[in-house]
Write a protein that holds these residues in place. Sequence first.
Motif, short mmCIF file in Angstrom:
data_model
loop_
_atom_site.label_atom_id
_atom_site.label_comp_id
_atom_site.label_asym_id
_atom_site.label_seq_id
_atom_site.Cartn_x
_atom_site.Cartn_y
_atom_site.Cartn_z
N PHE A 45 0.70 -0.95 0.05
CA PHE A 45 -0.17 -0.55 0.13
C PHE A 45 0.62 0.94 0.18
O PHE A 45 0.27 2.01 -0.93
N ALA A 46 2.05 0.95 1.11
CA ALA A 46 3.12 2.46 0.66
C ALA A 46 3.58 2.51 -0.03
O ALA A 46 3.27 3.77 -1.33
N TYR A 48 2.11 1.69 -3.11
CA TYR A 48 1.20 2.46 -4.45
C TYR A 48 1.03 4.13 -4.16
O TYR A 48 1.32 4.31 -4.96
N ARG A 49 0.84 4.12 -2.70
CA ARG A 49 1.07 5.27 -2.30
C ARG A 49 2.03 6.91 -2.92
O ARG A 49 1.82 7.84 -2.98
N SER A 50 3.13 5.81 -2.79
CA SER A 50 3.96 6.74 -2.94
C SER A 50 4.53 6.74 -5.17
O SER A 50 5.01 7.70 -4.94
N MET A 66 -6.40 12.31 -6.67
CA MET A 66 -4.72 11.24 -6.52
C MET A 66 -4.25 11.24 -8.47
O MET A 66 -5.31 10.70 -8.92
N THR A 273 3.21 12.71 7.44
CA THR A 273 2.03 11.93 7.78
C THR A 273 1.08 12.99 8.62
O THR A 273 -0.39 13.08 8.18
N TYR A 278 0.38 12.34 3.02
CA TYR A 278 1.19 11.08 2.85
C TYR A 278 1.58 10.32 2.17
O TYR A 278 2.28 9.73 2.02
N PRO A 279 0.95 10.67 0.58
CA PRO A 279 2.40 10.13 -0.52
C PRO A 279 3.73 10.69 -0.66
O PRO A 279 4.54 9.55 -0.21
N ALA A 282 4.90 8.18 2.44
CA ALA A 282 4.64 7.01 1.25
C ALA A 282 6.41 6.73 0.99
O ALA A 282 7.05 5.53 1.52
N LEU B 171 -1.32 4.64 7.43
CA LEU B 171 -2.04 5.06 5.78
C LEU B 171 -3.40 3.60 5.68
O LEU B 171 -4.34 3.95 5.53
N GLU B 175 -7.49 5.03 6.11
CA GLU B 175 -8.03 3.66 4.73
C GLU B 175 -9.61 3.19 5.63
O GLU B 175 -10.71 3.57 4.75
#
Lengths: 309, 319
Positions: A45-46, A48-50, A66, A273, A278-279, A282, B171, B175
């Motif tokens: 997930f991290a 992906y978010r980055s 996004m 954070t 968040y991105p 991450a 994160l 969610e």
Amino acid sequence: MSVVSQIRPPLRKPRTKGRPAHTAAMLVAPFAVFFVAMYLAPLGFAIYRSLFVLKRDGLGLSAPTMVFDPFTNYLKAFSDPVFIESLGRVLLFGVVQVPVMLGLATALALLIDSRSARAKGFFRLTSFLPYAVPGVIAALMWSFLYSGSSSPINALLEPLGVVIPFLSEDMVLWSVANIVTWGWTGYNMIIIYSALQSIPGEILEAAKIDGASAWKIAWNIKIPMVRPALILTTVFSIIGTAQLYNEPKVLQSVSGGSIDSAFTPIMAAQAATAAQNYPYAAATSVILAVLVGILSITFFKITNRGSDS
Amino acid sequence: MSTQAEVLAVATNDANAADGPTKASGSGRNFGKQKMSKALNNRETSLASRLVVTIVLGCFAIYFLVPIWWLFVAASKPMGEQFSAPGFWFNGMHLGNNVAELLTSRDGIFMRWILNSVLYAGIGAIVGTLLASMAGYALAKYSFRGREVVFGVVLAAVLIPKILFTLPLYLMFSEVGLINNPLAVILPSIVSPFGVYLSRVFAAQSVPDEVIEAARIDGVSEVGIFFRIGMRMMTPALVTIFLFNFVEIWNNYLLPAMVINDSSLQPVTVGLVSWFASNGKVPMSLVVIGALVSVIPLLLLFLFLQRFWKAGLTAGAIK
């Protein structure tokens, strides 16, 4: 490496004789499920978010969207002087603190292992005691010992005309290093000590009969023989350095500004954070994980080349 | 990866040779060496060298004990005078009153934090130990496809700093709406790759194949063999893994600090730091006394269970 592979416990071929293989699956499954959910999923997930950036419209009225943009966050991190500075600071910290701590731990282990030592159990226990103190509580304690107005250490030194500015800009990194050293020296000592204990007595006796001094035995026999333990403690210390967060975070509120919110990479990521970025947070987490991985593997490679030759 | 596995395994084996989990007292020296060193000790060391070694070791001991000593002394001073001189010596004994005040101030929130810590660390460690022992036992006693892969992944996970998973976990939890839910602290902490590693080593050592075979002949089911025989034979190892998990969860700060905002759900580490950073809204005296009280449960646990953690720590050791 051949000795090493002999020592490693072999994965035995148990006699399952066609027993339902699903028993093994049943036993592994609960752990596997939570491992995937709590380790792999957040990591994925991290990553992906980055790869996305938050795009706000000009007025900032609608919710940000996004947008897929795989490089922006990473480029931003690498061109962010605050983040780079925090990386450099932790690198400096590690280069100094890890050898000092492991040097102390090795010396302590050799001393307790030596024939001249008395009350071994007491000294083992006292050096291990700090391990039972949570990192943030240790930092709280030391912050009281450091604090300018009430520092009992400086009160002791006062007659000598010495005042140590523990929390000043120049000193604070080493004050943090002292807390970490205090907390982990005994832990590393126990690992090295137990390796020392497993050196066969005959080898040490033979060296003694050949007239080797205690120093010579320690330097030429004992230390080379506890090499795997030293490698292990070094790798764990490198990993520990990369995690540096609790101690500076606690000291921050009494540091009078000498510790900023991006003092270490983890603190920087945490601050991002907290700012809902968040991105970017991450991306910094992923960068840090990769850097630690490269560092650990490089260290392993170098130390292994040494042992093969 | 294989190199890392070997280093870990070497350290384990060295340790087991000396302080193995089966040898509970763990005094160290193997037998031959012990006899020899006893006989030679006094003859071969001079008074001077004994003196020097003892002095150096004494300096180390002072360094390790001084902060804890200060904390104890300060927490014993009259309420509000925690930072008065002399820093390292007593000014009356008011520990009892101070602790009583700590426990009753702010609606007794401190006791609540301690209970939360006990709850999180207790549940997390028990469930984590169970999961790890099942997986480790299966890895040691069954051959199945992908076994090496599973073990490799577990070892890799041991070597990645756990804190790096914290932000991604935050994160993910935000969610799925798990923020401010105790599960957000407990769920990640029940996964202990190091526990799996340890229990695989211990299961291979302490559960003989012959016993499993005999149980099969007696008609015990495979799962029954694990729960009724395997677990019993692995008990010392299970206590070790439980202790490690417990300490790790008790000491954790960043994860609970991020996922739990509600003060009444926080563990004691997070609560105390929030007092400390409250800019004087909470008197520092309370923080000092709270720090001492928060250290005591783990110190007691360590002192009483020495023989267990020694075996476990030397069997691989992880931060």
